[in-house]
Design a protein around this motif. Sequence first.
Motif, short mmCIF file in Angstrom:
data_model
loop_
_atom_site.label_atom_id
_atom_site.label_comp_id
_atom_site.label_asym_id
_atom_site.label_seq_id
_atom_site.Cartn_x
_atom_site.Cartn_y
_atom_site.Cartn_z
N ASP A 65 6.15 -5.76 4.10
CA ASP A 65 6.07 -5.22 2.75
C ASP A 65 4.66 -5.52 2.27
N ALA B 231 -3.86 4.65 -4.87
CA ALA B 231 -3.80 3.23 -5.20
C ALA B 231 -5.18 2.59 -5.20
N SER B 232 -6.07 3.12 -4.36
CA SER B 232 -7.43 2.57 -4.26
C SER B 232 -8.34 3.02 -5.39
N ASP C 24 5.50 3.87 -2.01
CA ASP C 24 5.37 4.34 -3.38
C ASP C 24 3.93 4.07 -3.81
N PRO C 25 3.57 4.38 -5.04
CA PRO C 25 2.17 4.20 -5.45
C PRO C 25 1.66 2.76 -5.39
N ASP C 26 2.56 1.77 -5.36
CA ASP C 26 2.13 0.37 -5.39
C ASP C 26 2.10 -0.31 -4.04
N HIS C 27 3.06 0.00 -3.17
CA HIS C 27 3.14 -0.71 -1.90
C HIS C 27 3.84 0.15 -0.84
N ARG D 92 2.96 10.24 -7.27
CA ARG D 92 3.77 9.35 -8.10
C ARG D 92 5.15 9.11 -7.50
N HIS E 82 -2.27 5.93 -0.54
CA HIS E 82 -3.29 4.90 -0.37
C HIS E 82 -4.53 5.22 -1.21
N PRO F 86 1.18 -4.53 -0.17
CA PRO F 86 0.59 -3.76 -1.27
C PRO F 86 -0.51 -2.87 -0.69
N TRP F 87 -0.75 -1.75 -1.33
CA TRP F 87 -1.79 -0.85 -0.84
C TRP F 87 -3.16 -1.51 -0.85
N THR F 88 -3.36 -2.53 -1.70
CA THR F 88 -4.65 -3.21 -1.76
C THR F 88 -4.96 -3.97 -0.46
#
Length: 153
Positions: free
Chosen positions: A96, A151-152, A82-85, A9, A148, A98-100
């Motif tokens: 920049d 986030a996945s 961070d958890p998002d990117h 987190r 990663h 996103p982890w997606t």
Amino acid sequence: MVRVSTSTREAAVYRPRRIRWVAVPGAAAVVILFTVLSFGLHGRTGDGMGQFARGDQGAMIGLGVLAALGILMFIRPRVQADPDHVQIRNVFGSFDLPWTAVRAVRFDRNSAWATLELHDDETVPLHALQAADKDYAVEGVRKLRALHSAASA
């Protein structure tokens, strides 16, 4: 400056370590060298057709400062995740993502630095996580992999 925890987190920030030990003193040495060389610019030129002026000395010092700034570019890299990117700042260029968009965090054997493998078959180098930093870089890659994976999921 590193903030790492076992929790996914929290954000993680990584910067190269060992290159700083070389780049900062190297940049200072270049400025000093060019300044010392500038004091040798006086009198007539080698072919006797011209004469050095104070501006030439100032230009030599200026060239030393520019060379030092070029050397200091190697301490610029940073990875902030961070958890998002994940935000990547390399020697040249920034990303920049996103982890997606990331398929995998890689740190191959004999590789100079870690990389992000993207879903579109592109790779993004992570100059902040260098093989020269050894355990610090491995710790950073593990943290990025944990972020990663979280986030996945």
